[in-house]
Scaffold this active site. Structure first.
Site, PDB file in Angstrom:
ATOM      1  N   PRO A  65       0.954  -7.589   1.128  1.00  0.00           N
ATOM      2  CA  PRO A  65       1.334  -6.192   0.893  1.00  0.00           C
ATOM      3  C   PRO A  65       0.090  -5.335   0.713  1.00  0.00           C
ATOM      4  O   PRO A  65      -0.888  -5.768   0.097  1.00  0.00           O
ATOM      5  CB  PRO A  65       2.169  -6.260  -0.386  1.00  0.00           C
ATOM      6  CG  PRO A  65       1.864  -7.563  -1.011  1.00  0.00           C
ATOM      7  CD  PRO A  65       1.373  -8.475   0.059  1.00  0.00           C
ATOM      8  N   HIS A  66       0.123  -4.144   1.261  1.00  0.00           N
ATOM      9  CA  HIS A  66      -1.043  -3.265   1.191  1.00  0.00           C
ATOM     10  C   HIS A  66      -0.597  -1.812   1.262  1.00  0.00           C
ATOM     11  O   HIS A  66       0.477  -1.516   1.780  1.00  0.00           O
ATOM     12  CB  HIS A  66      -2.038  -3.567   2.323  1.00  0.00           C
ATOM     13  CG  HIS A  66      -1.420  -3.525   3.680  1.00  0.00           C
ATOM     14  ND1 HIS A  66      -0.692  -4.573   4.200  1.00  0.00           N
ATOM     15  CD2 HIS A  66      -1.405  -2.556   4.613  1.00  0.00           C
ATOM     16  CE1 HIS A  66      -0.262  -4.245   5.412  1.00  0.00           C
ATOM     17  NE2 HIS A  66      -0.677  -3.026   5.680  1.00  0.00           N
TER      18      HIS A  66
END
Length: 154
Positions: A65-66
């Site tokens: 996730p980013h």
């Protein structure tokens, strides 16, 4: 770029379990807040907004996730290992237990992409993931992540 430049030892954590993908994103936000002093709620909102574009579970039990986040001055990372995997809508439909979250400045262009590529390359190595899964100590996990990347670069 090296993982040791974007990941601090105090940004690595082992969690016994997380009840859902959403709870795991909250855990990432809380860890980013305690390790880097960023606003946990804003971090979670940014991660959830990014997830709405498409899941960041890349397969083989790994999620990346980013998000871009106002107020962040450089790319920073957080790492969570789950003792009990959680469903993350991954591309291979497998639950995840290795989660590396990245936060980048709003205006970060190539640096954000370089960091994401570096983390992806590192966690694509089955030997590194096997070592991570065999250890439950945060300091050991940090060492595996940062030394594994250095060895690859050599």
């Amino acid at each position: 770029m090296q993982l040791s430049k974007i990941l601090k030892p105090e940004a690595v954590k082992v969690i016994s379990s997380s009840s859902s993908k959403k709870r795991l994103l909250h855990d990432l936000g809380d860890l980013a807040s305690s390790a880097y002093g960023i606003d946990a709620n804003r971090a979670v909102e940014a991660l959830m907004e990014r997830e709405s574009l498409g899941p960041t579970g890349v397969g083989h039990g790994v999620a990346l996730p980013h998000a871009r986040l106002d107020g962040v001055t450089e790319v920073i990372g957080v790492f969570i290992q789950l003792e009990k995997p959680v469903d993350f809508d991954a591309v291979d439909r497998q639950p995840v237990d290795i989660v590396f979250g990245l936060f980048a400045p709003e205006e970060a262009g190539v640096e954000h992409l370089k960091a994401l590529a570096l983390v992806s390359r590192t966690l694509r190595e089955a030997s590194i993931c096997n070592k991570l899964r065999a250890n439950k100590d945060a300091q050991t996990l940090y060492t595996i992540l940062t030394e594994g990347q250095t060895v690859q670069a050599a």
